[in-house]
Scaffold this active site. Structure first.
Site, PDB file in Angstrom:
ATOM      1  NE  ARG A  28      -3.558  -2.192   2.722  1.00 30.29           N
ATOM      2  CZ  ARG A  28      -3.328  -3.414   3.204  1.00 30.29           C
ATOM      3  NH1 ARG A  28      -2.132  -3.720   3.689  1.00 30.29           N
ATOM      4  NH2 ARG A  28      -4.270  -4.330   3.211  1.00 30.29           N
ATOM      5  CE  LYS A  55      -8.255  -1.063   4.159  1.00 25.48           C
ATOM      6  NZ  LYS A  55      -8.636  -1.132   2.756  1.00 25.48           N
ATOM      7  CG  HIS A 142      -5.160  -0.185  -4.205  1.00 23.24           C
ATOM      8  ND1 HIS A 142      -4.779  -0.628  -2.960  1.00 23.24           N
ATOM      9  CD2 HIS A 142      -5.884  -1.175  -4.755  1.00 23.24           C
ATOM     10  CE1 HIS A 142      -5.253  -1.849  -2.767  1.00 23.24           C
ATOM     11  NE2 HIS A 142      -5.927  -2.204  -3.843  1.00 23.24           N
ATOM     12  CG  HIS A 168      -5.649  -9.110   0.352  1.00 29.32           C
ATOM     13  ND1 HIS A 168      -4.813  -8.992  -0.735  1.00 29.32           N
ATOM     14  CD2 HIS A 168      -6.419  -7.991   0.352  1.00 29.32           C
ATOM     15  CE1 HIS A 168      -5.067  -7.859  -1.368  1.00 29.32           C
ATOM     16  NE2 HIS A 168      -6.033  -7.233  -0.727  1.00 29.32           N
ATOM     17  CE1 TYR A 177      -7.190  -5.496  -6.858  1.00 26.26           C
ATOM     18  CE2 TYR A 177      -7.391  -6.785  -4.848  1.00 26.26           C
ATOM     19  CZ  TYR A 177      -7.251  -5.567  -5.479  1.00 26.26           C
ATOM     20  OH  TYR A 177      -7.173  -4.429  -4.747  1.00 26.26           O
TER      21      TYR A 177
END
Length: 193
Positions: A28, A55, A142, A168, A177
């Protein structure tokens, strides 16, 4: 393609390192600008990069990401080239560079070591998209992370290996994705349309 448009100037070396490391680490933009030299560990296979906070890790437990040397993008070489050219040996890796080609060492407002903003990372990505003749509005901070995921999916990398790199937690995010990347792969009508 973006890397091929980075000039050999100090700013170009910084941008090259941002693009290559951001993509290779599926980082990120906040993770990129949060990196310090002390977060890099050189090893035989490349770099180990410590993401101190992200995040999905607000508590700051940290996560280590592997950055291979690479044969094409050579992200480790790009980072080392930038650090050497900029004379950065500690503190923030990515810093502002003046129009005159000087690295800003201190933030004039706080006196702390200067650190690139997340907005600057987005501007760098958009700038190189423009240089390629692409619609810069389709790119953002991103894009490096998303680009890693879609490129890995196009090359049939398993979801679990992709998630190892991206950190993730939810497979549904990665699958979105992967679905886009593989939209035409093995299409049901490929043999008769």
């Amino acid at each position: 393609a973006m890397l091929s448009h980075a000039p050999s100037t100090l700013t170009g070396k910084r941008d090259r390192a941002i693009l290559a490391l951001g993509f290779a680490g599926a980082l990120r933009r906040s993770e990129l600008v949060g990196l310090d030299v002390e977060d890099l560990t050189d090893c035989a296979d490349g770099l180990r990069v410590l993401i101190r906070k992200s995040k999905t890790d607000q508590e700051g437990a940290g996560h280590e990401v592997a950055i291979p040397h690479g044969r094409h993008l050579r992200p480790v070489e790009a980072v080392k080239d930038w650090l050497e050219a900029a004379g950065i040996t500690e503190g923030p890796i990515f810093r502002p560079v003046s129009r005159g080609g000087r690295v800003r060492l201190l933030d004039p407002r706080t006196g702390d070591p200067a650190r690139l903003s997340t907005e600057t990372v987005a501007q760098v990505i958009k700038s190189y998209a423009r240089r390629l003749g692409l619609n810069a509005d389709a790119f953002a901070g991103h894009s490096l992370r998303a680009g890693f995921v879609t490129t890995a999916a196009e090359r049939d990398v398993s979801e679990s290996r992709i998630m190892d790199q991206t950190r993730h937690r939810d497979t549904r995010t990665v699958r979105a994705y992967v679905r886009r990347a593989n939209l035409f792969k093995g299409h049901a009508g490929a043999s008769f349309l």
